[in-house]
Design an enzyme around this catalytic site. Structure first.
Site, short mmCIF file in Angstrom:
data_model
loop_
_atom_site.label_atom_id
_atom_site.label_comp_id
_atom_site.label_asym_id
_atom_site.label_seq_id
_atom_site.Cartn_x
_atom_site.Cartn_y
_atom_site.Cartn_z
N SER A 25 0.83 -1.21 0.00
CA SER A 25 0.00 0.00 0.00
C SER A 25 0.86 1.26 0.00
O SER A 25 0.50 2.27 -0.61
CB SER A 25 -0.97 0.01 1.18
OG SER A 25 -0.29 0.15 2.41
N ARG A 61 22.18 -13.81 3.86
CA ARG A 61 21.81 -12.40 3.69
C ARG A 61 22.74 -11.68 2.71
O ARG A 61 22.29 -10.95 1.83
CB ARG A 61 21.82 -11.67 5.03
CG ARG A 61 21.31 -10.23 4.90
CD ARG A 61 21.68 -9.36 6.09
NE ARG A 61 21.05 -9.82 7.31
CZ ARG A 61 21.27 -9.26 8.50
NH1 ARG A 61 22.12 -8.26 8.61
NH2 ARG A 61 20.65 -9.72 9.57
N ARG A 107 12.86 -8.05 5.68
CA ARG A 107 14.22 -8.60 5.82
C ARG A 107 15.15 -7.44 6.20
O ARG A 107 14.92 -6.31 5.77
CB ARG A 107 14.71 -9.21 4.51
CG ARG A 107 14.06 -10.52 4.12
CD ARG A 107 14.58 -10.99 2.77
NE ARG A 107 16.00 -11.26 2.78
CZ ARG A 107 16.54 -12.48 2.91
NH1 ARG A 107 15.75 -13.53 3.06
NH2 ARG A 107 17.84 -12.66 2.90
N HIS A 135 8.23 3.19 9.00
CA HIS A 135 8.01 2.30 10.14
C HIS A 135 6.80 2.79 10.93
O HIS A 135 6.68 3.99 11.19
CB HIS A 135 9.24 2.27 11.04
CG HIS A 135 9.12 1.32 12.19
ND1 HIS A 135 9.21 -0.04 12.02
CD2 HIS A 135 8.87 1.53 13.51
CE1 HIS A 135 9.05 -0.63 13.19
NE2 HIS A 135 8.83 0.29 14.11
N LEU A 177 18.58 -1.93 13.52
CA LEU A 177 17.17 -2.21 13.31
C LEU A 177 16.36 -0.94 13.53
O LEU A 177 16.29 -0.43 14.66
CB LEU A 177 16.70 -3.31 14.28
CG LEU A 177 15.20 -3.62 14.29
CD1 LEU A 177 14.75 -4.14 12.93
CD2 LEU A 177 14.87 -4.62 15.39
N GLU A 213 1.02 7.12 7.10
CA GLU A 213 2.16 6.60 6.35
C GLU A 213 2.07 7.01 4.88
O GLU A 213 3.06 7.39 4.25
CB GLU A 213 2.22 5.08 6.45
CG GLU A 213 2.61 4.54 7.81
CD GLU A 213 2.65 3.02 7.83
OE1 GLU A 213 3.12 2.43 6.84
OE2 GLU A 213 2.19 2.43 8.81
#
Length: 202
Positions: free
Chosen positions: A14, A66, A92, A110, A145, A175
């Site tokens: 979205s 990774r 990820r 976020h 993170l 957002e």
């Protein structure tokens, strides 16, 4: 000059749609989403990309660590002459090689007011903690993170009678506003990073 954008996704996309719409409506000028890459074959975001004539790539992580997976992403980014990399519901963590290649050119959205409630299920974390104000953050991506320099934040009050679902929905609305705004500022060359501070130039 057109800023070429790549978007990493894992789900419905979205926020990807909000970016595409903002470009098509002219809110973000001199930019184009050239490729959308997903680690999930069934991500609806890939269908969104195809509907808009954007290259949609499922990159299978099976059998890759990774670093190896990130190198495959880098190959695709280079093929598309990518200037800006966006994470839009990409579940990820990026490794140091990819981050270094696009230092201060990777943005993420976020669903919390960072540095609170990092990682997955941020809205659930906030709701269960009993905060009175939640929100969302657009930030540059670094090796940590959800820890990179913050570009824009938007507060979303927690209302009486809210559930995790209603709060999540209202955060998502914001957002879709602040992510295109951050991308526009980047494209227009108006973001200056000084340590942990991001300055939006006039």
């Amino acid at each position: 000059m057109t800023v070429k954008i790549a978007v990493l996704v894992s789900g419905r996309g979205s926020n990807l749609q909000a970016i595409i719409d903002s470009i098509e409506k002219g809110y973000i000028k001199n930019a184009a989403v050239n490729v959308v890459i997903s680690n999930k074959a069934d991500a609806y975001a890939l269908e969104r990309a195809e509907k808009h004539g954007i290259s949609a790539v499922f990159l299978d992580p099976e059998g890759l660590d990774r670093a190896g997976y990130d190198r495959e992403i880098l190959k695709i980014l280079k093929q598309h002459d990518t200037d800006l990399l966006l994470l839009a519901g990409y579940f990820r963590l990026l490794g140091s090689e990819l981050i270094e290649a696009y230092r201060h050119r990777i943005l993420n959205i976020h669903p919390s007011l960072l540095p609170a409630f990092k990682g997955l299920h941020a809205q659930k974390q906030a709701f269960e903690y009993g905060v009175k104000v939640a929100g969302c953050t657009v930030h540059f991506v670094d090796e940590g993170l959800d820890s990179g320099p913050i570009i824009i934040q938007k507060c979303v009050p927690v209302l009486p009678g809210d559930t995790e679902e209603t709060l999540t929905a209202r955060i998502l609305e914001q957002e879709h506003i602040i992510y295109p705004e951050a991308v526009r500022l980047f494209v227009e060359g108006k973001l200056k990073v000084e340590g942990r501070n991001v300055i939006a130039l006039k």
